[in-house]
Scaffold this motif. Structure first.
Motif, PDB file in Angstrom:
ATOM      1  N   ASN A   1      30.152  45.734  27.246  1.00  0.00           N
ATOM      2  CA  ASN A   1      29.986  44.852  28.397  1.00  0.00           C
ATOM      3  C   ASN A   1      30.920  43.649  28.351  1.00  0.00           C
ATOM      4  OD1 ASN A   1      27.780  46.125  29.925  1.00  0.00           O
ATOM      5  ND2 ASN A   1      26.552  45.729  28.105  1.00  0.00           N
ATOM      6  N   HIS A   2      31.202  43.139  27.148  1.00  0.00           N
ATOM      7  CA  HIS A   2      32.120  41.996  27.044  1.00  0.00           C
ATOM      8  C   HIS A   2      33.519  42.395  27.487  1.00  0.00           C
ATOM      9  CE1 HIS A   2      32.718  44.200  23.365  1.00  0.00           C
ATOM     10  NE2 HIS A   2      33.740  43.455  22.997  1.00  0.00           N
ATOM     11  N   ASN A   3      33.952  43.597  27.086  1.00  0.00           N
ATOM     12  CA  ASN A   3      35.278  44.061  27.509  1.00  0.00           C
ATOM     13  C   ASN A   3      35.318  44.385  28.997  1.00  0.00           C
ATOM     14  OD1 ASN A   3      36.526  43.785  25.020  1.00  0.00           O
ATOM     15  ND2 ASN A   3      36.008  45.858  24.357  1.00  0.00           N
ATOM     16  N   ALA A   4      34.196  44.886  29.539  1.00  0.00           N
ATOM     17  CA  ALA A   4      34.134  45.135  30.982  1.00  0.00           C
ATOM     18  C   ALA A   4      34.349  43.829  31.743  1.00  0.00           C
ATOM     19  CB  ALA A   4      32.797  45.758  31.360  1.00  0.00           C
ATOM     20  N   MET A   5      33.697  42.757  31.307  1.00  0.00           N
ATOM     21  CA  MET A   5      33.865  41.455  31.963  1.00  0.00           C
ATOM     22  C   MET A   5      35.298  40.963  31.840  1.00  0.00           C
ATOM     23  SD  MET A   5      30.400  39.423  30.905  1.00  0.00           S
ATOM     24  CE  MET A   5      28.775  40.016  31.387  1.00  0.00           C
ATOM     25  N   LEU A   6      35.861  41.086  30.635  1.00  0.00           N
ATOM     26  CA  LEU A   6      37.239  40.630  30.438  1.00  0.00           C
ATOM     27  C   LEU A   6      38.215  41.438  31.282  1.00  0.00           C
ATOM     28  CD1 LEU A   6      37.199  40.092  26.565  1.00  0.00           C
ATOM     29  CD2 LEU A   6      37.284  38.308  28.325  1.00  0.00           C
ATOM     30  N   SER A   7      37.936  42.724  31.470  1.00  0.00           N
ATOM     31  CA  SER A   7      38.828  43.545  32.307  1.00  0.00           C
ATOM     32  C   SER A   7      38.756  43.108  33.763  1.00  0.00           C
ATOM     33  CB  SER A   7      38.475  45.030  32.173  1.00  0.00           C
ATOM     34  OG  SER A   7      37.298  45.371  32.875  1.00  0.00           O
ATOM     35  N   GLY A   8      37.560  42.785  34.237  1.00  0.00           N
ATOM     36  CA  GLY A   8      37.419  42.299  35.607  1.00  0.00           C
ATOM     37  C   GLY A   8      38.170  41.005  35.829  1.00  0.00           C
ATOM     38  N   ILE A   9      38.089  40.112  34.850  1.00  0.00           N
ATOM     39  CA  ILE A   9      38.816  38.843  34.934  1.00  0.00           C
ATOM     40  C   ILE A   9      40.320  39.097  34.989  1.00  0.00           C
ATOM     41  CG2 ILE A   9      39.353  36.710  33.687  1.00  0.00           C
ATOM     42  CD1 ILE A   9      36.462  36.890  32.511  1.00  0.00           C
ATOM     43  N   ALA A  10      40.804  39.977  34.110  1.00  0.00           N
ATOM     44  CA  ALA A  10      42.253  40.256  34.056  1.00  0.00           C
ATOM     45  C   ALA A  10      42.744  40.891  35.347  1.00  0.00           C
ATOM     46  CB  ALA A  10      42.549  41.165  32.860  1.00  0.00           C
ATOM     47  N   ALA A  11      41.962  41.830  35.899  1.00  0.00           N
ATOM     48  CA  ALA A  11      42.373  42.474  37.149  1.00  0.00           C
ATOM     49  C   ALA A  11      42.396  41.476  38.294  1.00  0.00           C
ATOM     50  CB  ALA A  11      41.424  43.629  37.471  1.00  0.00           C
ATOM     51  N   ALA A  12      41.401  40.596  38.328  1.00  0.00           N
ATOM     52  CA  ALA A  12      41.341  39.580  39.391  1.00  0.00           C
ATOM     53  C   ALA A  12      42.551  38.655  39.331  1.00  0.00           C
ATOM     54  CB  ALA A  12      40.042  38.778  39.259  1.00  0.00           C
ATOM     55  N   GLU A  13      42.905  38.235  38.135  1.00  0.00           N
ATOM     56  CA  GLU A  13      44.040  37.321  38.002  1.00  0.00           C
ATOM     57  C   GLU A  13      45.347  37.997  38.403  1.00  0.00           C
ATOM     58  OE1 GLU A  13      42.044  34.481  34.534  1.00  0.00           O
ATOM     59  OE2 GLU A  13      43.570  35.970  33.966  1.00  0.00           O
TER      60      GLU A  13
ATOM     61  N   LEU B   1      38.125  36.218  41.339  1.00  0.00           N
ATOM     62  CA  LEU B   1      38.977  36.145  42.527  1.00  0.00           C
ATOM     63  C   LEU B   1      38.644  34.922  43.376  1.00  0.00           C
ATOM     64  CD1 LEU B   1      38.995  39.920  43.500  1.00  0.00           C
ATOM     65  CD2 LEU B   1      41.063  38.548  43.128  1.00  0.00           C
ATOM     66  N   LYS B   2      37.358  34.678  43.573  1.00  0.00           N
ATOM     67  CA  LYS B   2      36.949  33.539  44.411  1.00  0.00           C
ATOM     68  C   LYS B   2      37.123  32.211  43.684  1.00  0.00           C
ATOM     69  CE  LYS B   2      35.189  34.006  48.082  1.00  0.00           C
ATOM     70  NZ  LYS B   2      35.755  34.046  49.457  1.00  0.00           N
ATOM     71  N   GLN B   3      37.054  32.241  42.346  1.00  0.00           N
ATOM     72  CA  GLN B   3      37.348  31.014  41.603  1.00  0.00           C
ATOM     73  C   GLN B   3      38.812  30.622  41.774  1.00  0.00           C
ATOM     74  OE1 GLN B   3      36.225  32.242  37.659  1.00  0.00           O
ATOM     75  NE2 GLN B   3      34.174  31.329  37.773  1.00  0.00           N
TER      76      GLN B   3
ATOM     77  N   LEU C   1      49.474  46.975  39.675  1.00  0.00           N
ATOM     78  CA  LEU C   1      49.212  45.684  39.041  1.00  0.00           C
ATOM     79  C   LEU C   1      49.525  45.786  37.549  1.00  0.00           C
ATOM     80  CD1 LEU C   1      45.895  44.758  40.881  1.00  0.00           C
ATOM     81  CD2 LEU C   1      48.144  43.704  41.228  1.00  0.00           C
ATOM     82  N   HIS C   2      50.812  45.815  37.232  1.00  0.00           N
ATOM     83  CA  HIS C   2      51.224  46.015  35.838  1.00  0.00           C
ATOM     84  C   HIS C   2      50.758  44.877  34.937  1.00  0.00           C
ATOM     85  CE1 HIS C   2      53.500  49.623  36.595  1.00  0.00           C
ATOM     86  NE2 HIS C   2      54.183  49.031  37.566  1.00  0.00           N
ATOM     87  N   ASP C   3      50.641  43.668  35.486  1.00  0.00           N
ATOM     88  CA  ASP C   3      50.180  42.541  34.660  1.00  0.00           C
ATOM     89  C   ASP C   3      48.780  42.800  34.115  1.00  0.00           C
ATOM     90  OD1 ASP C   3      52.542  41.282  35.202  1.00  0.00           O
ATOM     91  OD2 ASP C   3      51.700  39.723  36.500  1.00  0.00           O
ATOM     92  N   TYR C   4      47.965  43.471  34.900  1.00  0.00           N
ATOM     93  CA  TYR C   4      46.614  43.805  34.447  1.00  0.00           C
ATOM     94  C   TYR C   4      46.674  44.770  33.264  1.00  0.00           C
ATOM     95  CZ  TYR C   4      42.189  46.404  34.396  1.00  0.00           C
ATOM     96  OH  TYR C   4      41.034  47.029  34.011  1.00  0.00           O
ATOM     97  N   GLU C   5      47.472  45.806  33.394  1.00  0.00           N
ATOM     98  CA  GLU C   5      47.599  46.799  32.327  1.00  0.00           C
ATOM     99  C   GLU C   5      48.083  46.149  31.031  1.00  0.00           C
ATOM    100  OE1 GLU C   5      47.985  51.116  31.154  1.00  0.00           O
ATOM    101  OE2 GLU C   5      47.686  50.452  33.217  1.00  0.00           O
ATOM    102  N   VAL C   6      49.074  45.297  31.136  1.00  0.00           N
ATOM    103  CA  VAL C   6      49.629  44.639  29.948  1.00  0.00           C
ATOM    104  C   VAL C   6      48.576  43.757  29.289  1.00  0.00           C
ATOM    105  CG1 VAL C   6      51.321  42.934  29.160  1.00  0.00           C
ATOM    106  CG2 VAL C   6      52.018  44.735  30.754  1.00  0.00           C
ATOM    107  N   GLU C   7      47.834  43.007  30.082  1.00  0.00           N
ATOM    108  CA  GLU C   7      46.817  42.113  29.525  1.00  0.00           C
ATOM    109  C   GLU C   7      45.731  42.891  28.795  1.00  0.00           C
ATOM    110  OE1 GLU C   7      44.285  39.150  28.344  1.00  0.00           O
ATOM    111  OE2 GLU C   7      46.405  39.026  28.923  1.00  0.00           O
ATOM    112  N   VAL C   8      45.291  44.004  29.379  1.00  0.00           N
ATOM    113  CA  VAL C   8      44.240  44.788  28.726  1.00  0.00           C
ATOM    114  C   VAL C   8      44.722  45.342  27.391  1.00  0.00           C
ATOM    115  CG1 VAL C   8      42.874  46.905  28.861  1.00  0.00           C
ATOM    116  CG2 VAL C   8      42.992  45.377  30.829  1.00  0.00           C
ATOM    117  N   ARG C   9      45.920  45.886  27.363  1.00  0.00           N
ATOM    118  CA  ARG C   9      46.384  46.556  26.140  1.00  0.00           C
ATOM    119  C   ARG C   9      46.819  45.583  25.055  1.00  0.00           C
ATOM    120  NH1 ARG C   9      46.316  51.916  26.894  1.00  0.00           N
ATOM    121  NH2 ARG C   9      46.456  52.681  29.043  1.00  0.00           N
ATOM    122  N   THR C  10      47.291  44.403  25.420  1.00  0.00           N
ATOM    123  CA  THR C  10      47.813  43.472  24.413  1.00  0.00           C
ATOM    124  C   THR C  10      46.923  42.257  24.196  1.00  0.00           C
ATOM    125  OG1 THR C  10      49.141  42.245  26.040  1.00  0.00           O
ATOM    126  CG2 THR C  10      50.171  44.160  24.982  1.00  0.00           C
TER     127      THR C  10
END
Length: 548
Positions: free
Chosen positions: A337-349, A29-31, A364-373
């Motif tokens: 842990n790798h997926n946890a980090m990727l999920s945090g990145i996707a939610a932030a974006e 988020l801060k990046q 935040l539907h964009d987050y849901e779509v990114e995680v599943r696809t």
């Protein structure tokens, strides 16, 4: 306590949990926008205190978040140099060759790490970007806005008496409000449970499945230490009683992580997961490694194992669930842990994009779509049938069919489709009358230890005058139903000795020693009557894992 008046603070994003998911979200988020106001609330006494993890880390999430992590001193110091797989019998073992393994099982390029230390380092990076991080701040309630949206959380409530009334030093806590709230509480988070239930987020999904992971850190003889070695085992001592296995990771400074996982869908209520772990250490291959060594820490934590088909909807108005709050562990790889980090990145974006567009408290539907696809969904979809195969057909069949299914998924298809899990882990428990009690060897105090002694090595602490954070929906059920029907399995499935049945004045009484709790959440998952609810204690209470 709806009559309590609390002060409030406004942020753009409020993040619950300073684990790899929450910290990744805060950093990203801060990046994206340094002007965003971001706060992270952590119930542990410090960042990393509640992170039970000697882990093998796939650095793909960290590569995406902080590409120059090596130059910035991230504590990834031990690359994996050697992968070993064994099938154990009581007195021997058979080594499984690496070449038949699907490519995703290869640990080349991964690191043996303390995730507690990784999270401490990530917290430093977040604070350098302007993120506010408040440890010792348990989040006990959700704050709702208009039209059923989630507006924020209540954090930092202290000083209740044992009966739940305000004590002399009562502090009501604060409302931390945001345009969006991220829940990165880890497995079976108490707020995440409320969100899933309130909004029906698991409707149409398979039930989540879990394992109980127990772990010790040992200092071993330098002559027996092989820095960078990763060993996994299956088979003995669990046999047909339960699914599960072990891991032994050789990190730096002559230390090894010795871990044991028991899948919580076992049927026999007499099974004692902690004692299975202690018995495992007496296998010759493990005993030889540990002989002359010293155990220096212990802990336990539930692991989400349902995978792709068990992930609930991840968003509701104003809230997104991250990492293990959803269940993103790749079971055969024993990595999440790798997926946890990727999920945090996707939610932030997704949140940064929404805030820039003037949105707030929506989904935040964009987050849901990114995680599943995206990368997470692709990682989990390849292994989605391993857990249900193991549960339905046992270890041998799951090795053959699961391995073949992972191979075919590597090239884009599965002849099995997507298998179902069926029962919850609580529903899998059968009546005690169908089984005989299991006679476990007494711990020897050298390789194996009793529960209470080991709990002291988790450095757990709870203020005894506060209300018990382990709640019974009906206080009569443990003795009236669970004891005669299931031999009250809470006495055995808890890896910290929290629950006892004692005789008092000629009758049996269920006792909750909540001070021992290491926050594993197993009771919330495995109780066959679903009568126990795990809630957060006061902030800072619980385990204080050193270097785990």
């Amino acid at each position: 306590m709806s009559d309590v008046t609390r002060e409030s603070m406004e942020y753009d994003v409020v993040i619950v949990g300073a684990g790899p998911a929450g910290l990744s979200a805060a950093i990203r988020l801060k990046q994206i926008d340094p002007d965003l106001e971001v706060v992270v609330l952590e119930k542990g006494s410090e960042v990393g205190a509640h992170i039970l993890s000697g882990a093998v880390l796939d650095p793909c999430g960290l590569d995406k978040l902080i590409p120059d992590w090596k130059e910035k001193g991230a504590p990834l110091n031990v690359p994996v140099t050697d992968d070993q797989f064994f099938m154990l019998g009581e007195a021997g073992q058979v080594k499984i060759p690496n070449f038949p393994m699907p490519p995703l099982m290869n640990n080349h390029g991964n690191y043996i790490v303390s995730m507690g230390n990784v999270c401490r380092w990530m917290a430093e990076q977040a604070e350098a970007l302007g993120v506010e991080i408040f440890p010792g701040m348990a989040c006990s309630e959700l704050v709702y806005g208009d039209h059923g949206t989630i507006r924020g959380v209540v954090a930092g409530e202290f000083g209740k008496n044992a009966d739940g009334t305000p004590g002399d030093g009562y502090e009501p806590g604060m409302e931390l409000l945001g345009k969006y709230v991220f829940l990165g509480e880890g497995v079976r988070g108490s707020l995440s449970k409320q969100v899933i239930e309130k909004y029906g987020l698991s409707d149409g999904k398979e039930p989540q499945k879990f394992g109980l992971g127990m772990k010790e850190i040992w200092e071993v003889d330098p002559a027996k230490h092989h820095e960078g070695r990763v060993t996994h085992t299956m088979g003995w001592p669990l046999g047909s009683n339960a699914g599960g296995g072990s891991f032994v990771y050789h990190l730096e400074n002559n230390q090894v992580y010795v871990g044991f996982v028991v899948h919580l869908n076992y049927e026999n209520p007499y099974l004692y997961p902690y004692m299975e772990f202690q018995r495992f250490k007496h296998h010759p291959i493990v005993a030889d490694l540990l002989e002359g060594g010293k155990r220096i820490a212990y802990g336990a934590r539930a692991i989400s194992e349902g995978g792709y088909q068990s992930m609930p909807q991840m968003v509701a108005p104003g809230v997104a669930m991250l990492g293990c709050s959803v269940g993103m562990v790749n079971v055969p790889r024993i990595k999440g842990n790798h997926n946890a980090m990727l999920s945090g990145i996707a939610a932030a974006e997704a949140a940064a994009k929404a805030i820039k567009a003037g949105r707030a408290q929506d989904e935040l539907h964009d987050y849901e779509v990114e995680v599943r696809t995206g990368a997470i969904g692709k990682d989990l979809k390849k292994v989605r049938n391993v857990k249900p195969l193991w549960s339905k057909y046992g270890l041998t069949a799951s090795l053959a069919l699961g391995g073949l299914d992972m191979w075919t998924n590597t090239i884009g298809f599965s002849f099995l489709g997507t298998l179902k899990h069926g029962k919850t882990d609580a529903e899998a428990t059968k009546q005690a009358a169908l089984f005989e009690p299991i006679d476990y060897p007494k711990p020897d105090g050298k390789l194996s230890f009793d529960r209470l002694t080991n709990v002291s090595f988790s450095f757990t602490n709870h203020e005894e005058s506060q209300p018990a954070h382990l709640k019974l929906k009906d206080p009569h059920i443990p003795v009236a139903i669970n004891l005669p029907k299931y031999a009250e399995p809470a006495q055995r499935y808890c890896p910290a000795g929290v629950y006892e049945v004692v005789e008092k004045d000629g009758s049996e009484e269920f006792v909750i020693n909540f001070q021992n709790c290491v926050h594993c959440k197993t009771c919330d998952i495995k109780d066959p009557s679903q009568n126990i609810e795990w809630t957060v204690p006061q902030g800072g209470d619980g385990p204080n894992y050193p270097n785990m």
